[in-house]
Write a protein that holds these residues in place. Structure first.
Motif, PDB file in Angstrom:
ATOM      1  N   PRO A 143     -27.577  14.608  30.656  1.00 12.07           N
ATOM      2  CA  PRO A 143     -28.086  13.513  29.825  1.00 12.07           C
ATOM      3  C   PRO A 143     -29.175  14.024  28.877  1.00 12.07           C
ATOM      4  CG  PRO A 143     -28.972  13.363  32.044  1.00 12.07           C
ATOM      5  CD  PRO A 143     -27.978  14.492  32.047  1.00 12.07           C
ATOM      6  N   ARG A 166     -28.335   3.851  28.073  1.00 16.46           N
ATOM      7  CA  ARG A 166     -27.115   3.357  27.433  1.00 16.46           C
ATOM      8  C   ARG A 166     -26.912   3.863  26.010  1.00 16.46           C
ATOM      9  NH1 ARG A 166     -25.073  -1.572  28.290  1.00 16.46           N
ATOM     10  NH2 ARG A 166     -25.975  -2.454  26.404  1.00 16.46           N
ATOM     11  N   HIS A 167     -27.934   4.472  25.413  1.00 15.58           N
ATOM     12  CA  HIS A 167     -27.852   4.934  24.023  1.00 15.58           C
ATOM     13  C   HIS A 167     -28.726   6.173  23.851  1.00 15.58           C
ATOM     14  CE1 HIS A 167     -31.824   3.179  23.487  1.00 15.58           C
ATOM     15  NE2 HIS A 167     -31.351   2.062  24.027  1.00 15.58           N
ATOM     16  N   THR A 168     -28.694   6.748  22.661  1.00 18.54           N
ATOM     17  CA  THR A 168     -29.479   7.964  22.406  1.00 18.54           C
ATOM     18  C   THR A 168     -30.798   7.668  21.707  1.00 18.54           C
ATOM     19  OG1 THR A 168     -28.371   8.341  20.289  1.00 18.54           O
ATOM     20  CG2 THR A 168     -27.400   9.394  22.252  1.00 18.54           C
ATOM     21  N   ARG A 195     -24.572   6.428  24.014  1.00 21.28           N
ATOM     22  CA  ARG A 195     -24.718   7.663  24.765  1.00 21.28           C
ATOM     23  C   ARG A 195     -23.323   8.223  25.007  1.00 21.28           C
ATOM     24  NH1 ARG A 195     -28.647  10.179  27.567  1.00 21.28           N
ATOM     25  NH2 ARG A 195     -30.105   8.461  27.276  1.00 21.28           N
ATOM     26  N   ASP A 196     -23.161   9.493  24.786  1.00 19.30           N
ATOM     27  CA  ASP A 196     -21.877  10.161  24.971  1.00 19.30           C
ATOM     28  C   ASP A 196     -21.703  10.491  26.455  1.00 19.30           C
ATOM     29  OD1 ASP A 196     -19.553  11.600  24.864  1.00 19.30           O
ATOM     30  OD2 ASP A 196     -20.341  13.192  23.574  1.00 19.30           O
ATOM     31  N   ALA A 197     -20.797   9.785  27.124  1.00 20.97           N
ATOM     32  CA  ALA A 197     -20.586   9.981  28.562  1.00 20.97           C
ATOM     33  C   ALA A 197     -19.928  11.315  28.873  1.00 20.97           C
ATOM     34  CB  ALA A 197     -19.733   8.846  29.120  1.00 20.97           C
ATOM     35  N   SER A 198     -19.368  11.972  27.884  1.00 26.51           N
ATOM     36  CA  SER A 198     -18.657  13.225  28.138  1.00 26.51           C
ATOM     37  C   SER A 198     -19.586  14.431  28.276  1.00 26.51           C
ATOM     38  CB  SER A 198     -17.640  13.494  27.014  1.00 26.51           C
ATOM     39  OG  SER A 198     -18.329  13.739  25.801  1.00 26.51           O
ATOM     40  N   THR A 199     -20.852  14.283  27.870  1.00 30.73           N
ATOM     41  CA  THR A 199     -21.755  15.427  27.984  1.00 30.73           C
ATOM     42  C   THR A 199     -22.174  15.623  29.433  1.00 30.73           C
ATOM     43  OG1 THR A 199     -23.647  14.037  27.487  1.00 30.73           O
ATOM     44  CG2 THR A 199     -22.649  15.220  25.635  1.00 30.73           C
TER      45      THR A 199
END
Length: 172
Positions: free
Chosen positions: A160, A42-44, A153-157
């Motif tokens: 993962p 959910r996050h980096t 977390r950037d869902a557009s990348t």
């Protein structure tokens, strides 16, 4: 130079890894590992949990505080070495009943120290009631919420981010 406290020394010699495994059996460690893995989707950030029964003799001889050991473990476990500098160590020292949260540079800059202290206070209440797994699980959830807020977390990348650190809690 600090003096070795006989009372503290004896307390630490009475605790061992079996005591840590008693408060957090293998099944609990697996569940906590799953919580960390789910959180990191959910996050980096990176979350590590370290539970030690007692301090090494060299720390006791110097009467070193739990915070010093937590910072050492933060470095030893390479939590400081993540690409985005947003790792968080949740550290528990059973013999001293101490809880320490060590956040890397980026996380420490964005998350107010009061939030970390609130988390420690909540964990302390759970541990006093003997709920070690629940206290750590709630701590992981709280750290997750802070990291999602500040490091989503950037869902557009397309791909993962790699998992930079092991998810399983370290028990010692």
């Amino acid at each position: 130079m600090a003096r070795l406290s006989l009372k503290r020394f004896l307390r630490h010699r009475m605790w061992d890894e079996d005591d840590a495994r008693r408060v957090l059996p293998a099944e609990a460690l697996v569940r906590l590992q799953q919580r960390v893995a789910e959180s990191e989707m959910r996050h980096t950030g990176e979350i590590r949990v370290c539970v030690e029964a007692s301090l090494p003799l060299s720390y006791l001889w110097r009467d070193a505080p739990a915070r010093e050991r937590a910072i050492t473990m933060f470095a030893k476990l390479r939590v400081w070495d993540t690409e985005l500098n947003n790792g968080v160590l949740i550290y528990l020292l059973l013999a001293d009943h101490r809880i320490e949260i060590v956040a890397d540079r980026a996380a420490a800059r964005r998350i107010d120290a009061g939030h970390w202290q609130q988390l420690v206070d909540t964990m302390r209440d759970a541990f006093r009631a003997g709920h070690f797994e629940q206290g750590l699980s709630d701590a992981i959830a709280a750290v997750d919420a802070m990291l999602v807020t500040h490091f989503p977390r950037d869902a557009s990348t397309a791909s993962p981010r790699p998992n930079e650190l092991p998810d399983e809690p370290l028990l010692g």
